[in-house]
Structures are given as structure tokens and as C-alpha cells.
Design a protein around this motif. Structure first.
Motif, PDB file in Angstrom:
ATOM      1  N   THR A   6       0.830  -1.209   0.000  1.00 21.46           N
ATOM      2  CA  THR A   6       0.000   0.000   0.000  1.00 21.46           C
ATOM      3  C   THR A   6       0.861   1.254   0.000  1.00 21.46           C
ATOM      4  N   ALA A   7       0.341   2.280  -0.667  1.00 24.47           N
ATOM      5  CA  ALA A   7       1.008   3.583  -0.663  1.00 24.47           C
ATOM      6  C   ALA A   7       0.138   4.633   0.020  1.00 24.47           C
ATOM      7  N   VAL A   8      -0.949   4.189   0.646  1.00 23.13           N
ATOM      8  CA  VAL A   8      -1.853   5.132   1.317  1.00 23.13           C
ATOM      9  C   VAL A   8      -1.168   5.720   2.543  1.00 23.13           C
ATOM     10  N   ASP A   9      -1.191   7.052   2.634  1.00 19.61           N
ATOM     11  CA  ASP A   9      -0.630   7.767   3.782  1.00 19.61           C
ATOM     12  C   ASP A   9      -1.757   8.557   4.447  1.00 19.61           C
ATOM     13  N   PRO A  10      -2.294   8.051   5.562  1.00 17.33           N
ATOM     14  CA  PRO A  10      -3.404   8.749   6.224  1.00 17.33           C
ATOM     15  C   PRO A  10      -3.061  10.159   6.687  1.00 17.33           C
ATOM     16  N   ARG A  11      -1.755  10.514   6.701  1.00 13.16           N
ATOM     17  CA  ARG A  11      -1.360  11.866   7.128  1.00 13.16           C
ATOM     18  C   ARG A  11      -1.286  12.850   5.958  1.00 13.16           C
ATOM     19  N   ALA A  12      -1.427  12.334   4.735  1.00 12.43           N
ATOM     20  CA  ALA A  12      -1.301  13.194   3.554  1.00 12.43           C
ATOM     21  C   ALA A  12      -2.510  14.113   3.426  1.00 12.43           C
ATOM     22  N   PRO A  13      -2.306  15.365   2.974  1.00  9.16           N
ATOM     23  CA  PRO A  13      -3.430  16.306   2.822  1.00  9.16           C
ATOM     24  C   PRO A  13      -4.507  15.799   1.863  1.00  9.16           C
ATOM     25  N   GLU A  14      -4.092  15.150   0.753  1.00  6.29           N
ATOM     26  CA  GLU A  14      -5.079  14.666  -0.212  1.00  6.29           C
ATOM     27  C   GLU A  14      -5.933  13.540   0.389  1.00  6.29           C
ATOM     28  N   ALA A  16      -6.660  13.298   3.646  1.00  2.81           N
ATOM     29  CA  ALA A  16      -7.565  13.958   4.589  1.00  2.81           C
ATOM     30  C   ALA A  16      -8.730  14.613   3.865  1.00  2.81           C
ATOM     31  N   ALA A  17      -8.449  15.224   2.702  1.00  7.09           N
ATOM     32  CA  ALA A  17      -9.518  15.873   1.938  1.00  7.09           C
ATOM     33  C   ALA A  17     -10.528  14.844   1.428  1.00  7.09           C
ATOM     34  N   ALA A  18     -10.004  13.727   0.909  1.00  9.90           N
ATOM     35  CA  ALA A  18     -10.896  12.682   0.403  1.00  9.90           C
ATOM     36  C   ALA A  18     -11.727  12.078   1.528  1.00  9.90           C
ATOM     37  N   ARG A  19     -11.100  11.852   2.669  1.00  8.27           N
ATOM     38  CA  ARG A  19     -11.819  11.288   3.817  1.00  8.27           C
ATOM     39  C   ARG A  19     -12.903  12.252   4.305  1.00  8.27           C
ATOM     40  N   GLY A  20     -12.559  13.545   4.376  1.00  9.86           N
ATOM     41  CA  GLY A  20     -13.537  14.538   4.814  1.00  9.86           C
ATOM     42  C   GLY A  20     -14.752  14.578   3.897  1.00  9.86           C
ATOM     43  N   ALA A  21     -14.485  14.535   2.581  1.00 12.63           N
ATOM     44  CA  ALA A  21     -15.592  14.531   1.620  1.00 12.63           C
ATOM     45  C   ALA A  21     -16.443  13.271   1.764  1.00 12.63           C
ATOM     46  N   ALA A  22     -15.772  12.125   2.002  1.00 10.19           N
ATOM     47  CA  ALA A  22     -16.508  10.865   2.164  1.00 10.19           C
ATOM     48  C   ALA A  22     -17.404  10.901   3.399  1.00 10.19           C
ATOM     49  N   LEU A  23     -16.893  11.462   4.486  1.00 12.55           N
ATOM     50  CA  LEU A  23     -17.694  11.534   5.714  1.00 12.55           C
ATOM     51  C   LEU A  23     -18.898  12.457   5.532  1.00 12.55           C
ATOM     52  N   GLU A  24     -18.720  13.525   4.781  1.00 15.59           N
ATOM     53  CA  GLU A  24     -19.859  14.414   4.500  1.00 15.59           C
ATOM     54  C   GLU A  24     -20.925  13.686   3.688  1.00 15.59           C
ATOM     55  N   ARG A  25     -20.500  12.931   2.686  1.00 10.21           N
ATOM     56  CA  ARG A  25     -21.456  12.175   1.873  1.00 10.21           C
ATOM     57  C   ARG A  25     -22.184  11.130   2.720  1.00 10.21           C
ATOM     58  N   GLU A 281     -11.078   1.159   7.383  1.00  6.60           N
ATOM     59  CA  GLU A 281     -11.323   2.580   7.645  1.00  6.60           C
ATOM     60  C   GLU A 281     -10.626   3.448   6.600  1.00  6.60           C
ATOM     61  N   GLU A 282      -9.497   2.975   6.084  1.00  5.65           N
ATOM     62  CA  GLU A 282      -8.727   3.746   5.111  1.00  5.65           C
ATOM     63  C   GLU A 282      -9.415   3.853   3.755  1.00  5.65           C
ATOM     64  N   LEU A 283     -10.459   3.042   3.527  1.00  6.11           N
ATOM     65  CA  LEU A 283     -11.193   3.141   2.266  1.00  6.11           C
ATOM     66  C   LEU A 283     -11.847   4.505   2.096  1.00  6.11           C
TER      67      LEU A 283
END
Length: 532
Positions: A6-14, A16-25, A281-283
Motif C-alpha cells: 500500500t502507498a496510502v498515507d493517512p497523514r497526507a493532505p489529499e 484527509a480531503a478525500a476522507r472529509g468529503a466521504a464523511l460528508e457524503r 477505515e482507510e477506504l
């Protein structure tokens, strides 16, 4: 090793932005689901309880084996229409006495459980799932019949409900009806055509015509009990196979019926499976808010398949489509996932070969959608994109192994077809809140209309109105954007539900277990002519 990294970095700004948008949806989605859960609202739910009756979902909960899941289907049916969200019907798959069953339950707090056009579509979809996967069908009935103002949209196609019950029975798929209240007019045929029928003393009413209709038609005076009560049907007509004393007793009897079915699934359950290496959770942070931004679908695959173990097929060829073999909750699957949106000729040919291999080995297929469609342009047309795209669609159309589809990003144009969209009859199709689906993206569609309008004006020698063009483009983009959203599409039953990405592995595991109740057999040839 075939375990995915995996190359997912939960600390990366992109991220965080994607996660924030997902939680809003997801928060917006929860609000829409709450409308279905509320049924007819507090007033009518309280009235229902005051009559000593249980709400639809509580009936289902008592029917199911303790601590087993219920995969609810089409909870947003009728969203965006004039009818209540949920369409006054609860449908889904659950386990009763160790047997996976399709369960439908009228919600009598919504207009007395009356059926509107979306209720019909939802019920027919549940029947289809029961037949395709050989799952017993349990109908928890309490309905006043058709919503009469909508009769013109219900009467003609509504006969398919009763047709389906007889076809299920003829195919050896058991059907059980538990009547909790009224089952009138055409609705009387649900207990009438089910293999097993349970009625409740003093509660169940089953008749083709109630006392007012009988009075109008024949002049006869009658009452509910003598015309269609549980006692009469248990003692006189013989319609009731089981005479329960109350709702809890009726549900106990339904469970015993299922226990005595001795229903056998075609494939035994697989052994316990290894969990993925990475947190589900990282999805939430993998799919970008802007779907034009590419992402690697292997990051999704790594969080849903057993042990994050994935044997990729042709990794260096047609790299815009990821294909490979895995297991999911112990079940073998072939996975097709869009990597960079566009499908080229190589991807199309790769997909066709992979689908044929899955059919040769009797392995179900999982399609993870994120495609803008097949590539256009002079070079690609000359290279045969039409015939190669047709090859992929041919393979999907004539494949006989079960297909599961999940829309995780874009699903536009003929790419939606090639990746087994709803018209290609996947056994199950779900969407993430991030998904969008339409003939093409909003900007592209508006741009095409603008170009056509400009060409038309030029051909007529008329000046082009740039201000009107800008207004038209904005209007069309807004319209297509709204009509591309998963809640809109789910309301029309173009999917089986919009799911939380974190639940994807569980949902797919339940679906794979369901499809293995029926024999899983691939096509042996029979794909038609592939244009080479």
C-alpha cells in the motif's frame, strides 16, 4: 509473494480531503436512510404499536437467527419521487434457522402498507434475487393492496408478483407468507400462491373483496372475520396452513417452517478466511473528491480481499484495467477494476479473455467501477476500439458465472455496460457515496450540446448567443450532476443500495454466500462472434 502493498498515507493532505468529503457524503446518506427507517413517522408508528403490532423491521429481527446480519436491499427506493423513501416495503437477505432467505415486509405505518409503483419494482427485484440465487422467499404481509391513485402504474405490471411466486415454487424455491393484518384484493394472492401460509387469530384478513366491495358487487352483508379471518381460513377455506395466536407465535411458526424445509445450498460454506492486511477505515480516503483525479484500485482490493492476497493477470498489458484472482470471505473471485478511467483496446481484449477464464473455472466476477468509458478519437477508432469494446461487452453479456458490481467512482457511457452495469444483470450491484453514473460527465455532455448548437447556428449563418450558451451549459451541468448521484440512481432501483465503503467486504461476503446457494457454472463457449 502476491500480497498487495500500500502507498496510502493517512497523514497526507489529499487523503484527509478525500476522507472529509466521504464523511460528508455518508452523513447526508444517513439522513436519507433515516427517512426509510422512520416509516410513516412517529404518529403512525405509535398508532401501530398501540394496536399491539410490531413494526416491519422488528418483525424481521425476530424472524432472523440471533446475532446474524440482515443485508437490506434498495432502502432508498422511491427517493426523489412523490412517494415515501423506502416505498413502504423492507427487503433484504438474512439467515433463518441456518438458511439464507430473501425477506420482504410491508411497512403498514406508510399508507397502510399500500403498494405504489416503487413498491412493486422493489418487490420484483427481491423476487428476482430469490429465483437467481435459489433463496427461500419469506413475505411478511400487511397491506391494503394497491395505492389506488397509482393504480394505472401498478395494475398491469403488478401481476408479475404472483407470476414470480408460482415460478419460484415450480423451480423448487420455497415460499412462505406470514399474514399480520390485511392482505386484500390482489394482495390476497400472496398467501394464496405461497407454498406455506401462516395467519394470526383475530388479526389476519385475506379476501379478494372486503365487506364494502362485496356489498357493492353482490348486495351481500358480511363481516371481516367470516369473509376472510384467520379462523375461517384455518377451519373452512383451508388457505391457512398454520393458525397462530399472536405475532410472536406467527414468527416462531415461520421459523419452524424454514427449519423443516431441509433446504440445501449448492455449495458448502468455505473455511474461515484471513482478514485483509489493511484497515477498512482507510477506504474513506482512497477515492478523491474530484473523480477526474486518478487513484489505484489495488488500494481498494487490498482492503476487501482475504489476506490482501491478489494474483494479478496481465499486469503489464492494458494497465488501465486491473484484473486478477483473489478470495473474499473464503469464496474465489475474479476482480476487474478500472485503474485510470478510460478503457482502450488492450483493456477490452484483456477483459474478454479474463471473463472467459473465469467462466472456464466457474469463478464469480467482481467489477469495481471507475470508468469514463471507451476511448474516442481518430487513432483509437482506426485501431478498432468499437470492435474491441464490443468484444468486452459480448463477454460480459454472455458470461454465466455470477457477477457482482460496485460503483466506487465514475461509471459513464458504454464503460458502465462493459463493467457490468444494471442492464447486464449482475446478481448484485451496489454504489459508494462517491460514485457517479450517466451517459457521460456533466461538463462533457454540456460541451457536446454547446458544440452542436454552435455548428447549427453557423450552418444557418446566424450569430451565436454566448450568454445563452453559458446559461445552457450551467443548467445542463447541474441537471446531469444531480442525476448522476448515487442517491438519485438508487431511488430508481438502478442499484441494490448505496453502502458505506467500510462495509464493502462484509456486503460482498454476504452476496457471495447468497449466490453460492445456487450452482455456480460458467459458460462453455456460447459467447457469440468476437470480431477480431
Amino acid at each position: 509473494m502476491t500480497r498487495l502493498s500500500t502507498a496510502v498515507d493517512p497523514r497526507a493532505p489529499e487523503y484527509a480531503a478525500a476522507r472529509g468529503a466521504a464523511l460528508e457524503r455518508l452523513a447526508a446518506l444517513d439522513a436519507e436512510h433515516a427517512k426509510a427507517l422512520a416509516g410513516g413517522g412517529e404518529k403512525y408508528t405509535a398508532r401501530h404499536r398501540d394496536r399491539g403490532k410490531l413494526p416491519a423491521r422488528e418483525r424481521i429481527e425476530l424472524l432472523l437467527d440471533p446475532d446474524t446480519p440482515f443485508l437490506e436491499l434498495s432502502p432508498l427506493a422511491a427517493w426523489g419521487s412523490d412517494h415515501p423513501v423506502g416505498a413502504s416495503l423492507v427487503t433484504g437477505i438474512g439467515t433463518v434457522e441456518g438458511t439464507e432467505c430473501v425477506i420482504t415486509a410491508n411497512d403498514p405505518t406508510v399508507r397502510g402498507g399500500a403498494s405504489n409503483p416503487w413498491t412493486l419494482k422493489k418487490a420484483l427485484r427481491a423476487n428476482e434475487i430469490a429465483l437467481q440465487n435459489r433463496l427461500p422467499l419469506i413475505s411478511l404481509v400487511e397491506s391494503g393492496g394497491a395505492d389506488l391513485p397509482s393504480q394505472k402504474e401498478i395494475f398491469i405490471p403488478g401481476g408479475a408478483l404472483f407470476r414470480d411466486l408460482t415460478r419460484l415454487s415450480a423451480a423448487g424455491v420455497p415460499t412462505v407468507a406470514v399474514v399480520f393484518g390485511n392482505s386484500t384484493a390482489g394482495g390476497a394472492y400472496v398467501p394464496g400462491m405461497s407454498d406455506h401460509t401462516v395467519m394470526i387469530k383475530g388479526r389476519s384478513k385475506v379476501f379478494l373483496g372486503g365487506p364494502p366491495l362485496v356489498k357493492m358487487a353482490t348486495g351481500e352483508e358480511s363481516d371481516d372475520e367470516s369473509l376472510g379471518g384467520a379462523d375461517m381460513h384455518a377451519r373452512t377455506s383451508g388457505l391457512a396452513d398454520h393458525h397462530a395466536v399472536d405475532e410472536h407465535d406467527a414468527i416462531r411458526r415461520a421459523r419452524r417452517i424454514v427449519a423443516r424445509l431441509e433446504h440445501r445450498r449448492a455449495h458448502p460454506a468455505p473455511p474461515a478466511a484471513e482478514e485483509p492486511l489493511y484497515d477498512a477505515e482507510e477506504l474513506l480516503g482512497i477515492v478523491p473528491e474530484d473523480l477526474r483525479t486518478p487513484f489505484d484500485p489495488r488500494e481498494v482490493i487490498a482492503r476487501i480481499v482475504d489476506g490482501s492476497d491478489f494474483d494479478e493477470f496481465k499486469p503489464l498489458y492494458g494497465s488501465s484495467l486491473v484484473t486478477g484472482w483473489a478470495r473474499l470471505h473464503g469464496w474465489p473471485v475474479g476482480v476487474l477494476a478500472n485503474a485510470r478511467g478510460v478503457l482502450f483496446s488492450a483493456e477490452s481484449q484483456k477483459a474478454a479473455q479474463f471473463i472467459q477464464l473465469a467462466n472456464q473455472r466457474d469463478i464469480p466476477l467482481l467489477f469495481l467501477h471507475n470508468t469514463t468509458g471507451y476511448m474516442v478519437g481518430r487513432e483509437y477508432e482506426q485501431g478498432g476500439i468499437v470492435k474491441h469494446g464490443a468484444m468486452m461487452i459480448n463477454a460480459v453479456s454472455n458470461s454465466r458465472v455470477p457477477h457482482l458490481s460496485v460503483l466506487i467512482g465514475a461509471s459513464y457511457g458504454a464503460g458502465h455496460y462493459g463493467m457490468c452495469g444494471r442492464a447486464y444483470e449482475p446478481r448484485f450491484l451496489f454504489a459508494w457515496p462517491s460514485a457517479k453514473s450517466a451517459v457521460m460527465g456533466p461538463q462533457q455532455l454540456a460541451g457536446v450540446l454547446s458544440i452542436v448548437a454552435r455548428q447549427s447556428a453557423a450552418a444557418k449563418g446566424k450569430p451565436y448567443d454566448e450568454e445563452a450558451d453559458a446559461g445552457m451549459r450551467a443548467f445542463v451541468e447541474a441537471q446531469i450532476e444531480a442525476e448522476s448521484l448515487p442517491v438519485f440512481l438508487s431511488g430508481r432501483l438502478y442499484d441494490d443500495g448505496v453502502i458505506d465503503p467500510r462495509d464493502t467486504r462484509t456486503v460482498l461476503g454476504l452476496c457471495l454466500s447468497a449466490v453460492h446457494n445456487a450452482p455456480v457454472e460458467g459458460a462453455r463457449g456460447g459467447f457469440g462472434v468476437f470480431r477480431m
